[in-house]
Design an enzyme around this catalytic site. Structure first.
Site, PDB file in Angstrom:
ATOM      1  N   CYS A  77      42.845  44.141  39.616  1.00 17.60           N
ATOM      2  CA  CYS A  77      42.834  42.802  40.194  1.00 17.60           C
ATOM      3  C   CYS A  77      41.952  42.848  41.441  1.00 17.60           C
ATOM      4  CB  CYS A  77      44.261  42.393  40.552  1.00 17.60           C
ATOM      5  SG  CYS A  77      44.331  40.817  41.392  1.00 17.60           S
ATOM      6  N   ASN A 201      40.772  37.615  29.981  1.00 13.70           N
ATOM      7  CA  ASN A 201      40.448  36.656  31.049  1.00 13.70           C
ATOM      8  C   ASN A 201      39.163  35.932  30.643  1.00 13.70           C
ATOM      9  OD1 ASN A 201      42.491  37.553  33.189  1.00 13.70           O
ATOM     10  ND2 ASN A 201      41.501  39.482  32.660  1.00 13.70           N
ATOM     11  N   ARG A 220      44.354  35.740  31.997  1.00  8.66           N
ATOM     12  CA  ARG A 220      45.399  36.275  31.119  1.00  8.66           C
ATOM     13  C   ARG A 220      46.690  36.434  31.925  1.00  8.66           C
ATOM     14  NH1 ARG A 220      44.975  42.462  29.048  1.00  8.66           N
ATOM     15  NH2 ARG A 220      44.853  42.833  31.284  1.00  8.66           N
ATOM     16  N   CYS A 228      39.343  34.492  40.256  1.00  5.99           N
ATOM     17  CA  CYS A 228      39.725  35.809  39.751  1.00  5.99           C
ATOM     18  C   CYS A 228      38.617  36.775  40.180  1.00  5.99           C
ATOM     19  CB  CYS A 228      39.855  35.749  38.234  1.00  5.99           C
ATOM     20  SG  CYS A 228      40.131  37.363  37.490  1.00  5.99           S
ATOM     21  N   GLY A 229      38.974  37.751  41.000  1.00  7.92           N
ATOM     22  CA  GLY A 229      37.961  38.638  41.586  1.00  7.92           C
ATOM     23  C   GLY A 229      37.205  39.471  40.561  1.00  7.92           C
TER      24      GLY A 229
HETATM   25  N1  LIG Z   1      45.124  38.314  35.063  1.00  2.00           N
HETATM   26  C1  LIG Z   1      44.367  39.520  35.181  1.00  2.00           C
HETATM   27  C2  LIG Z   1      44.774  40.350  36.346  1.00  2.00           C
HETATM   28  C3  LIG Z   1      44.511  39.713  37.655  1.00  2.00           C
HETATM   29  C4  LIG Z   1      43.031  39.615  37.950  1.00  2.00           C
HETATM   30  C5  LIG Z   1      42.836  39.072  39.293  1.00  2.00           C
HETATM   31  N2  LIG Z   1      43.222  37.758  39.565  1.00  2.00           N
HETATM   32  C6  LIG Z   1      41.522  39.415  39.959  1.00  2.00           C
HETATM   33  O1  LIG Z   1      41.302  38.914  41.060  1.00  2.00           O
HETATM   34  O2  LIG Z   1      40.765  40.239  39.456  1.00  2.00           O
HETATM   35  C7  LIG Z   1      44.575  40.392  33.951  1.00  2.00           C
HETATM   36  O3  LIG Z   1      45.630  40.342  33.315  1.00  2.00           O
HETATM   37  O4  LIG Z   1      43.643  41.155  33.636  1.00  2.00           O
END
Ligand SMILES: N[C@@H](CCC[C@H](N)C(=O)O)C(=O)O
Length: 325
Positions: A77, A201, A220, A228-229
Site C-alpha cells: 500500500c 485494483n 480491490r 491509491c499510491g
Molecule cells: N486495495 C489494495 C491495497 C491498498 C493499496 C493502497 N491504497 C495504496 O495506496 O497503494 C490492494 O488490495 O491491493
C-alpha cells in the site's frame, strides 16, 4: 481491550495506524481482519480504507501490514507506506528507514514538502513485474500489455502490472473517465470472474499535459478511493512505457484526494518507482473493543495539518478543473 489509533491519510486514502511495535498483540489474522471491518466501516465504525499494523521486524527497521476495509490483507500500500514512514521516523527519531512489507523491504524517507508545510515522505515502490502470474491474472500470454477485454470494456486498452499488488490500467479520455465503465468493469473483475482470481485494483488514467496525469482508482477490497499510491505509481510507469511521460522525471499525479509526485526508474528490464506525497494526521483516538463492539474516547484532532492539506487540495482541484474538460 484498549487500543490507541492514529487516523492518517495519504492523498485522502485514509487509514488507522495501530502500533504493535512497542506492544505486539497476540492476535490471529482473523482478529486483525475483524477489527479492521469493525472500525473501518463508514456507516457503523469510525470509517477508513484500512488499518496499517506497524510491527517489529527481524530484517528491517519495522514492518507494515495492510488490511483493506473488507478485512482482506494487501501485499502493499503506497499511500499507507507514507503514513507508516512518518509514524516510524517520528517514533525512532530517524529521517530514513527500511520497512518490511509482505513481499519486500522498502526504503522510506522524510523529504521536502510537496506543498506548503505538508509532512511529506518518499517511499520505494518495488518489486515490479509485468508477468501475469505475479498478479495473478489468467491470460493467454506471459504479459498483458495494451490489450482489450472486448466483452467488458469495449476497445479500451489495458496493461496489467504487479507492484507487487495487482493493478490493471487504461488511459482514457474525459468522457470515459466520467462514465460508468470503470465501475461496471471493476465490480466484475473484483467478483467471481475468469481473469483475476484474487481481484485487482483498477485505474483509469487521463493525460493532462506532459508530466501531469489524473488517476482514478477502484481499489480491490475497498471500492473507489480518493487515491491509491501503488496505482498512481503503476500508472506513471505505464505512461512512461507508452512515451506519454519520461523515465527519471517527476510526474505530478492528480487524484480525487489531492496530488503526489512519482518518478519511474528503468534499469534494463528492471523497474522501480518513487512515490512522494503527504502523510497527514487527522486525529488520535482511544478505542475500547469488546465482543465485536467498540467505544471511542479521548479524541485529539490535528486541525492545523488538515487545513494545510485543504489548501493543497483547493489548488489541485482548480488545476484539474482547467484540464479535465
Ligand atoms: N486495495 C489494495 C491495497 C491498498 C493499496 C493502497 N491504497 C495504496 O495506496 O497503494 C490492494 O488490495 O491491493
Amino acid at each position: 481491550m484498549k487500543l490507541n489509533l492514529i487516523k492518517c491519510h495519504g492523498s485522502g486514502n485514509d487509514f488507522f495506524i495501530l502500533d504493535e511495535y512497542n506492544a505486539p498483540l497476540s492476535w490471529s489474522d482473523e482478529e486483525r481482519a475483524n477489527l479492521t471491518k469493525l472500525i473501518c466501516d463508514r456507516k457503523t465504525g469510525l470509517g477508513a480504507d484500512g488499518i496499517l499494523f506497524f510491527q517489529n521486524s527481524e530484517v528491517a527497521d519495522g514492518k507494515m501490514r495492510v488490511f483493506n476495509s473488507d478485512g482482506t490483507e494487501a501485499s502493499m500500500c503506497g499511500n499507507g507506506l507514507r503514513c507508516i514512514a512518518r509514524y516510524a521516523c517520528e517514533l525512532l527519531g530517524k529521517k530514513q528507514l527500511r520497512i518490511e512489507t509482505m513481499k519486500a523491504v522498502l526504503a522510506v524517507e522524510e523529504t521536502a514538502p510537496i506543498y506548503g508545510d505538508i509532512p511529506t515522505y518518499q517511499v520505494e515502490i518495488s518489486p515490479i513485474s509485468f508477468n501475469v502470474a505475479d498478479l495473478p491474472m489468467n491470460a493467454e500470454g506471459d504479459t498483458f500489455m495494451q490489450q482489450t477485454f472486448p466483452e467488458l470494456a469495449g476497445d479500451l486498452k489495458f496493461t496489467a502490472v504487479a507492484v507487487p499488488n495487482p493493478h490493471i490500467i487504461t488511459i482514457v479520455n474525459n468522457d470515459v473517465l466520467q462514465g460508468d465503465v470503470q465501475k461496471t468493469f471493476s465490480e466484475h473483475v473484483n467478483g467471481e470472474n475468469r481473469y483475476f482470481p484474487d481481484g485487482v485494483n483498477v485505474s483509469f488514467v487521463a493525460i493532462l499535459e506532459q508530466g501531469n496525469i489524473f488517476v482514478r482508482t477502484f481499489e480491490r477490497g475497498v471500492g473507489f478511493t480518493n487515491a491509491c499510491g501503488t496505482a498512481m505509481s503503476a500508472s506513471t510507469l505505464v505512461t512512461c512505457l507508452l512515451n506519454k511521460n519520461s523515465f527519471e522525471e517527476a510526474v505530478t499525479v492528480y487524484n480525487p484526494g489531492g496530488k503526489v509526485k512519482c518518478i519511474a526508474h528503468q534499469k534494463g528490464e528492471e523497474y522501480s518507482i518513487d512515490l512522494i506525497g503527504n502523510a497527514t494526521y487527522e486525529y488520535e483516538v482511544l478505542i475500547d473493543v469488546s465482543n465485536s463492539e467498540f467505544v471511542a474516547s479521548e479524541k485529539t484532532m490535528f486541525d492545523a495539518e488538515a487545513e494545510s492539506y485543504r489548501q493543497m487540495q483547493k489548488d489541485a482541484k482548480a488545476y484539474l478543473k482547467s484540464k479535465l474538460v
